[in-house]
Design a protein around this motif. Structure first.
Motif: not given
Length: 336
Positions: A95-123
């Motif tokens: 509201x006062x005109x202060x400008x804030x910028x942010x960056x988030x980068x998420x990388x995964x080298x192996x997106x095709x590998x299996x992992x815990x089931x979608x119903x096992x994670x509450x993230x």
């Protein structure tokens, strides 16, 4: 132990933390002496965007990505989804005109590998905004992506919205949240993506919600699959989303509306990049997660949740929400 690794980088920068008095003549002629073109973090120094007349100017939000300085009390967030990476750039003007910028980068080298089931994670991770009214959007006339049929594209957009608003899952969870929205027709208008300093980015909020397709920057495997711009406003301590646009990359990737019946996705065939397809509904569902206020996940164990950015070829795995995705929507919107 899985070998998949995800890396998250988070950077926050602040522009303009106060006001330094200047002689009246200097303020009247050139209060801050800002350079032309895209501004750097240091250009505003200890000044505010209001004092320097920088509202509407572009600022490097990180990695050379320009974002437009919003009106006081407003923000813009740009989400970029790659096949095995996601990047988020944000710019907030308080509201006062202060400008804030942010960056988030998420990388995964192996997106095709299996992992815990979608119903096992509450993230889940949440944005500071949500919708207090339905997100009603239109698709740009002629948007079809893969087979020339806008009807198929519209159907995928409708299903993707329902995946979010109804919390569709195979975990046995009631997914009905108070989030709402839907496709309300077509428009001749394209999404509010503009060019600045030779790059595509988000414009100022225009009050329209549009999904379209176009050629996004980069080449095959280096280009993004989709972009999402979301604009929000903070009034009386409440931050609400006010508009959002999504653009699907029609220039660098091949798409499918039904991986299970697409002959190009036949797993019995030898690997061939010419046959790689990405599921329209899966990618749209992930992008709509951002629209509704969900943040990309970075833990390798969350690889099967919809908000994890490892997009697999020729699968519809992101259509169905995981436990964490549903819990995130409930945290933002509650239940009906």
């Amino acid at each position: 132990m899985k070998s998949t690794r995800a890396v998250t980088i988070l950077i926050s920068l602040t522009l303009g933390v106060g006001s330094i008095p200047q002689p009246a003549a200097a303020v009247a002629t050139d209060p801050c002496g800002l350079p032309r073109g895209v501004l750097r973090v240091s250009d505003l120094a200890s000044r505010t965007a209001i004092e320097c007349g920088a509202v509407g100017r572009f600022v490097d939000a990180g990695d050379g990505v320009p974002l437009q300085v919003q009106q006081p009390g407003s923000s813009v967030t740009l989400d970029m989804l790659y096949p095995n990476e996601a990047r988020t750039y944000s710019l907030t003007t308080d509201a006062g005109g202060v400008v804030t910028t942010g960056v988030q980068v998420v990388r995964d080298r192996f997106p095709d590998l299996p992992g815990p089931g979608a119903c096992e994670r509450d993230s889940y991770l949440l944005r500071p905004y949500k919708w207090y009214r339905p997100w009603l959007f239109r698709t740009t006339k002629g948007t079809a992506l893969t087979n020339g049929s806008q009807a198929d594209f519209d159907a995928a957009a409708r299903r993707s919205t329902a995946n979010m608003t109804r919390g569709r899952n195979t975990c046995g969870m009631r997914g009905d949240t108070a989030a709402s929205g839907g496709l309300v027709g077509h428009t001749a208008v394209r999404g509010n993506f503009v060019y600045a300093d030779g790059q595509t980015t988000c414009g100022n909020s225009d009050g329209h919600n549009v999904i379209d397709a176009g050629d996004l920057p980069g080449g095959f495997l280096d280009a993004t699959l989709a972009w999402t711009c979301t604009w929000a406003e903070t009034r009386h301590g409440v931050t609400q989303a006010v508009s959002a646009d999504i653009r699907m990359n029609s220039g660098d990737y091949k798409w499918t509306y039904d991986p299970s019946r697409d002959a190009a996705c036949d797993p019995a065939q030898p690997p061939d990049p010419d046959r790689w397809r990405y599921d329209v509904e899966s990618v749209l569902t992930h992008e709509m997660g951002h629209v509704y206020g969900l943040v990309n996940l970075s833990a390798a164990e969350d690889i099967n949740l919809t908000m994890y950015p490892g997009v697999r070829r020729c699968t519809a795995h992101m259509r169905t929400l995981g436990r964490g995705d549903v819990l995130g929507l409930r945290a933002l919107y509650g239940r009906r």
